[in-house]
Scaffold this active site. Structure first.
Site, PDB file in Angstrom:
ATOM      1  N   ASP A 129      -1.607  -0.612   6.187  1.00  0.00           N
ATOM      2  CA  ASP A 129      -1.920   0.232   7.420  1.00  0.00           C
ATOM      3  C   ASP A 129      -3.500   0.642   7.783  1.00  0.00           C
ATOM      4  O   ASP A 129      -3.584   0.846   8.681  1.00  0.00           O
ATOM      5  CB  ASP A 129      -1.231   1.745   7.312  1.00  0.00           C
ATOM      6  CG  ASP A 129      -2.132   2.570   6.333  1.00  0.00           C
ATOM      7  OD1 ASP A 129      -2.365   3.857   6.963  1.00  0.00           O
ATOM      8  OD2 ASP A 129      -2.271   2.385   5.370  1.00  0.00           O
ATOM      9  N   ASP A 170       0.973  -1.363   0.038  1.00  0.00           N
ATOM     10  CA  ASP A 170       0.056  -0.160  -0.064  1.00  0.00           C
ATOM     11  C   ASP A 170       0.891   1.289   0.037  1.00  0.00           C
ATOM     12  O   ASP A 170       2.230   1.103   0.253  1.00  0.00           O
ATOM     13  CB  ASP A 170      -0.901  -0.012   1.248  1.00  0.00           C
ATOM     14  CG  ASP A 170      -1.728   1.041   1.558  1.00  0.00           C
ATOM     15  OD1 ASP A 170      -2.340   1.825   0.447  1.00  0.00           O
ATOM     16  OD2 ASP A 170      -1.614   1.913   2.592  1.00  0.00           O
ATOM     17  N   MET A 171       0.407   2.580  -0.226  1.00  0.00           N
ATOM     18  CA  MET A 171       1.262   3.687  -0.429  1.00  0.00           C
ATOM     19  C   MET A 171       0.883   4.706   0.702  1.00  0.00           C
ATOM     20  O   MET A 171       1.610   4.857   1.625  1.00  0.00           O
ATOM     21  CB  MET A 171       1.054   4.245  -1.690  1.00  0.00           C
ATOM     22  CG  MET A 171       1.886   5.466  -1.778  1.00  0.00           C
ATOM     23  SD  MET A 171       1.804   6.399  -3.353  1.00  0.00           S
ATOM     24  CE  MET A 171       0.424   7.490  -3.359  1.00  0.00           C
ATOM     25  N   ASP A 172      -0.198   5.226   0.823  1.00  0.00           N
ATOM     26  CA  ASP A 172      -0.579   6.182   1.946  1.00  0.00           C
ATOM     27  C   ASP A 172      -0.728   5.554   3.027  1.00  0.00           C
ATOM     28  O   ASP A 172      -1.659   4.833   3.503  1.00  0.00           O
ATOM     29  CB  ASP A 172      -1.882   6.695   1.436  1.00  0.00           C
ATOM     30  CG  ASP A 172      -1.829   7.494   0.254  1.00  0.00           C
ATOM     31  OD1 ASP A 172      -1.181   8.530   0.175  1.00  0.00           O
ATOM     32  OD2 ASP A 172      -2.577   7.226  -0.727  1.00  0.00           O
ATOM     33  N   SER A 224      -2.363   1.068  -4.657  1.00  0.00           N
ATOM     34  CA  SER A 224      -2.882   2.097  -4.034  1.00  0.00           C
ATOM     35  C   SER A 224      -4.093   2.429  -4.367  1.00  0.00           C
ATOM     36  O   SER A 224      -4.688   2.412  -5.690  1.00  0.00           O
ATOM     37  CB  SER A 224      -1.840   3.295  -4.174  1.00  0.00           C
ATOM     38  OG  SER A 224      -2.446   4.210  -3.538  1.00  0.00           O
TER      39      SER A 224
END
Length: 216
Positions: A167, A9-11, A110
């Site tokens: 997250d 994942d990114m954010d 993402s």
């Protein structure tokens, strides 16, 4: 099972961009007459932009703004802020470069759109990711498994042989539904323990060998 790929994942996982999202949501929605708090923003962590847009629009009086314009204002301001620089989550770059050195493919998966992903990646060393799956390039966003299934398919690997790093609860559900082992590193929202899931406070304790051990 043998580790074949790591799907990121990114954010909030790779970069600490959630505070930017929170500030922009509060500012833009306040300008339009809505009361929106940091706590409200936390309910949308990991959400697909289309789903978040429905929630934002519901806070505004009818006719205040068109949904496309609201999306552009919020998304555009987040992108402009991230162009100035990004803050990486602790241990993320070290783990990524370690995986690269070990020859383990990585994908970035993402809910953010391609433009934002490219903005973030412009601050990182090149070629860390073999595949990128953006939120505007799938029919069903997280928590649907499609984003992670798409990444595994593009890498040519079985999702069961992948580790997903997330997250958010929605992203964690997406990775689990795709059949992957999920390493959850929650920052803002609690994620409970579950089968084929490891919940950590930081990525700093992880290495390629530690990820391999999760699938053994």
């Amino acid at each position: 099972m043998t580790l074949q790929a790591v799907l990121w994942d990114m954010d909030g996982t790779l970069v600490d961009s959630e505070p930017v999202w929170v500030r922009v949501q509060i500012a833009v929605l306040a300008e339009l007459g809505a009361t929106w708090t940091a706590e409200d923003s936390m309910t949308l962590v990991g959400s697909d932009l289309a789903d978040a847009l429905k929630v934002w629009m519901a806070q505004l009086p009818a006719g205040t703004i068109e949904s496309d314009e609201l999306a552009e204002r919020i998304y555009g301001e987040v992108v402009r802020t991230l162009k100035e620089g990004v803050v990486l989550r602790p241990g993320a770059l070290e783990l990524l470069t370690g995986l690269k050195a070990a020859g383990i493919p990585c994908a970035l998966v993402s809910a953010s759109y391609r433009l934002m992903i490219e903005t973030v990646l412009s601050h990182l060393p090149p070629d860390l990711f073999d595949v990128i799956v953006a939120g505007d390039e799938v029919r069903n966003g997280k928590p649907h498994p499609e984003p992670y299934l798409t990444a595994a398919a593009e890498l040519g690997v079985d999702p069961a042989d992948c580790v997903v790093i997330e997250d958010s609860p929605g992203g964690t559900r997406s990775g689990t539904a795709a059949g992957a082992f999920v390493v959850a590193v929650p920052q803002w929202v609690t994620i409970p323990e579950a089968p084929r899931r490891l919940v950590l406070e930081s990525l700093e304790s992880l290495s390629p060998d530690a990820l391999r051990d999760l699938l053994r």
